[in-house]
Write an enzyme that holds these catalytic residues in place. Structure first.
Site, PDB file in Angstrom:
ATOM      1  N   GLU A 108      35.509  43.452  62.027  1.00  0.00           N
ATOM      2  CA  GLU A 108      34.124  42.151  62.438  1.00  0.00           C
ATOM      3  C   GLU A 108      34.043  42.030  63.043  1.00  0.00           C
ATOM      4  O   GLU A 108      34.955  42.113  64.487  1.00  0.00           O
ATOM      5  CB  GLU A 108      34.655  41.117  61.339  1.00  0.00           C
ATOM      6  CG  GLU A 108      34.988  41.613  59.668  1.00  0.00           C
ATOM      7  CD  GLU A 108      34.155  40.607  59.843  1.00  0.00           C
ATOM      8  OE1 GLU A 108      32.549  40.579  59.840  1.00  0.00           O
ATOM      9  OE2 GLU A 108      33.848  40.827  57.940  1.00  0.00           O
ATOM     10  N   HIS A 160      29.159  49.142  56.469  1.00  0.00           N
ATOM     11  CA  HIS A 160      29.413  47.957  55.325  1.00  0.00           C
ATOM     12  C   HIS A 160      28.272  48.272  54.872  1.00  0.00           C
ATOM     13  O   HIS A 160      28.475  47.813  53.177  1.00  0.00           O
ATOM     14  CB  HIS A 160      30.024  46.610  55.055  1.00  0.00           C
ATOM     15  CG  HIS A 160      30.340  46.186  53.781  1.00  0.00           C
ATOM     16  ND1 HIS A 160      30.144  44.777  54.295  1.00  0.00           N
ATOM     17  CD2 HIS A 160      31.280  46.404  52.640  1.00  0.00           C
ATOM     18  CE1 HIS A 160      30.844  44.007  52.955  1.00  0.00           C
ATOM     19  NE2 HIS A 160      31.254  45.039  52.029  1.00  0.00           N
ATOM     20  N   ASP A 170      24.941  44.522  56.637  1.00  0.00           N
ATOM     21  CA  ASP A 170      26.223  44.571  57.629  1.00  0.00           C
ATOM     22  C   ASP A 170      26.538  46.055  58.195  1.00  0.00           C
ATOM     23  O   ASP A 170      26.983  46.892  57.042  1.00  0.00           O
ATOM     24  CB  ASP A 170      26.817  43.976  58.202  1.00  0.00           C
ATOM     25  CG  ASP A 170      28.016  43.826  56.968  1.00  0.00           C
ATOM     26  OD1 ASP A 170      27.552  43.992  55.918  1.00  0.00           O
ATOM     27  OD2 ASP A 170      29.056  44.027  57.458  1.00  0.00           O
TER      28      ASP A 170
END
Length: 272
Positions: A108, A160, A170
């Site tokens: 992330e 993703h 994303d």
């Protein structure tokens, strides 16, 4: 006094050795015939501030192996051991592999994504928050380390949105995939060949819809071979465009998108 102390130490050592001998493993030897369970690296943006990102990723059901902060300089925070499964990919597919949490490492990056909230996806790349050079530099170092340890193919470093195009956007069109590819992290197309193909398609027309859908499927995208650009097919195409042609990602096939797609398909075929 000394003899009593000595006897006590000997007794303790005997107990320790006895415990070791009766444990579940008596000896460890490393076998040659093995490899990593990790096949993919999936990149995300958090869509939240740094503090909220940490709170969500540590206290809620969603998680990731690593978090890259938006500080200057950026920092890398590990949240889940690589030997364990993080819950970052959700319902997902790439090629014949499904539910990629079990086969992937999730990273992330603190980034707010679209600058304006709303149901409509901003169509201009300038309407998405840019990633900092510090974030990408830290990401590149991290990716190279993970890739080397797990022997992950560059083409298996994915968005993703690549593995869940019906649900996710994303890390978004502002993510610099070409920069990563130049570092050997991911795949990219041949710009000269794409320019030539683009001119050809503008002059002679595009390949058939079915052949273009098959090309997307060959690369790994989960797409139905309908021969029509359904709404679901357009979502897949938008994910492809965000990855490889982010200046325009409207989910509509055009000469340049087709040229990039067919060039990547040819590259894939030459590798197999």
């Amino acid at each position: 006094m000394f003899k009593k102390l000595f006897k006590s130490v000997v007794a303790i050592c005997c107990l320790v050795l006895s415990a070791c001998a009766t444990g579940p493993v008596d000896e460890y030897r490393e076998a040659k015939g093995q490899d990593s369970r990790v096949k993919y690296i999936i990149l995300h943006y958090t869509w939240e501030s740094l503090m909220d990102s940490i709170k969500i990723l540590t206290e809620q059901e969603v998680s990731a192996h690593y978090l890259i902060t938006d500080e200057e300089p950026a920092r890398v925070i590990q949240l889940v051991d690589e030997n364990r499964r993080a819950w970052h990919a959700g319902k997902s597919q790439w090629g014949t592999d499904t539910n990629l949490n079990a086969q992937s490492i999730g990273i992330e990056i603190v980034n707010l994504g679209p600058k304006q909230s709303g149901k409509k996806v901003p169509s201009d790349i300038n309407q998405w928050q840019a990633y900092t050079s510090s974030q990408i530099e830290r990401l590149i170092v991290l990716l190279k380390d993970i890739q080397q340890r797990h022997q992950i193919q560059g083409k298996n470093i994915l968005a993703h949105s690549d593995i869940a195009p019906q649900r996710k956007l994303d890390p978004g069109p502002a993510f610099p995939w070409q920069w990563l590819a130049q570092e050997g992290l991911g795949r990219w197309y041949d710009e000269h060949q794409v320019a030539s193909l683009t001119r050809k398609y503008k002059k002679e027309g595009l390949p058939s819809t079915l052949s273009l859908q098959k090309a997307l499927k060959t690369l790994g995208y989960d797409i139905e071979l309908t021969g029509d650009w359904t709404s679901k097919s357009q979502q897949v195409l938008r994910a492809f465009q965000m990855h490889y042609r982010p200046v325009k990602f409207d989910g509509r096939m055009d000469a340049q998108t087709a040229a990039i797609l067919m060039n990547l398909r040819a590259m894939e075929a030459s590798e197999n």
